[in-house]
Design a protein around this motif. Structure first.
Motif, PDB file in Angstrom:
ATOM      1  N   ASN A 118       2.259  -5.463   3.712  1.00 53.25           N
ATOM      2  CA  ASN A 118       1.565  -4.234   4.110  1.00 53.25           C
ATOM      3  C   ASN A 118       0.502  -3.861   3.081  1.00 53.25           C
ATOM      4  N   PRO A 124      -0.972   7.748   2.797  1.00 47.13           N
ATOM      5  CA  PRO A 124       0.015   6.788   3.303  1.00 47.13           C
ATOM      6  C   PRO A 124       0.043   6.685   4.818  1.00 47.13           C
ATOM      7  N   SER A 125      -0.532   7.646   5.505  1.00 51.46           N
ATOM      8  CA  SER A 125      -0.502   7.629   6.983  1.00 51.46           C
ATOM      9  C   SER A 125      -1.728   6.973   7.585  1.00 51.46           C
ATOM     10  N   ARG A 128       0.810  -1.217   0.000  1.00 51.64           N
ATOM     11  CA  ARG A 128       0.000   0.000   0.000  1.00 51.64           C
ATOM     12  C   ARG A 128       0.843   1.266   0.000  1.00 51.64           C
ATOM     13  N   SER A 129       2.123   1.147   0.315  1.00 50.63           N
ATOM     14  CA  SER A 129       3.017   2.310   0.288  1.00 50.63           C
ATOM     15  C   SER A 129       3.711   2.479  -1.053  1.00 50.63           C
TER      16      SER A 129
END
Length: 267
Positions: A240, A259-260, A225-226
């Protein structure tokens, strides 16, 4: 080696399908695994036992990682490792649906090099080997050529669309669909039926490994996802999240995600 591994995986998947289809879904004995790890049926265990015996006899130097086998650190010392989900979509299987899959892959030094996703009750055999392309039932497949999220059908469960996961507070406009098996979702993006898929929860390697190679060999892009590349046979075999699709939509989804934002548990 990927080509010879692939022929082995195809044979193993066919035998897995024969075993799983002897069970009748809802009539198969089912119980919940400890720690909220989800359901398992006697069919999962029967398939796993056959695969472990067949594949490890054929490749005794390979490591072993399977959802239904107690993990061992011994696999970390092996250059090549089998990564297996005996039945991906166990809940679907137990409910009597036909939408479940055998997901079987080989990873070499963290990269998947041979993969099969097989749905015996839908007569779909997805295959890929590194550098040799991806296919469904022997016919080459490739990802969608879509470029716009708003006009594209994307595979995602509803919790992934919660506003806090997206920059600006709202997800981009797209047509949402869903399939219960992660491996099948990845295969349906690889064959171009859907433009992309995403899951923002931590995802087990055995759910993702085979689909990772299908996507890449079909010309698509896949990451966590990053945006980081996926690597397999990690000490803790969880990734992730996963974002996958044709290259344009993969980039569009990454650009739209916050992203957070926290991951999604239990999806």
């Amino acid at each position: 080696m990927p080509a010879t591994d692939l022929s082995l995986l195809v044979k193993a998947a066919e035998q897995a399908g024969d075993i799983a289809c002897r069970y009748t879904g809802p009539a198969a004995r089912r119980w919940d695994k400890p720690g909220g790890a989800g359901p398992v049926t006697e069919a999962d265990l029967a398939v796993n036992a056959m695969l472990e015996d067949m594949l490890q006899q054929a490749r005794p130097g390979y490591g072993w990682l399977s959802e239904e086998t107690e993990d061992s650190a011994a696999r970390l010392a092996r250059d090549r490792v089998f990564i297996i989900d005996p039945i991906d979509g166990t809940r679907s299987f137990a409910e009597g649906s036909r939408t479940w899959a055998h997901s079987i892959a080989v990873a070499e030094q963290g990269e998947v090099t041979a993969a099969v996703v097989y749905l015996p009750q839908r007569e779909l055999m997805y295959t890929a080997a590194k550098g040799l392309g991806a296919a469904c039932n022997g016919n080459p497949i490739k990802v969608s050529s879509a470029t716009e999220l708003a006009s594209t059908e994307i595979l995602a469960a509803k919790p992934n669309l919660q506003a806090h996961h997206w920059l600006g507070g709202a997800p981009p406009a797209f047509i949402r669909s869903y399939r219960p098996s992660l491996a099948y979702r990845l295969a349906k993006v690889a064959d171009g039926r859907f433009g992309a898929m995403l899951t923002l929860r931590p995802s087990w390697e055995w759910d993702i490994a085979a689909g990772d190679l299908l996507l890449r060999e079909a010309g698509g892009a896949i990451s966590d996802r990053s945006g980081s590349p996926l690597r397999f046979n990690n000490p803790h075999p969880r990734l992730n999240g996963v974002i996958a699709g044709c290259r344009a939509l993969h980039q569009a989804l990454l650009a739209a995600l916050d992203p957070s934002s926290p991951g999604i548990a239990g999806l």
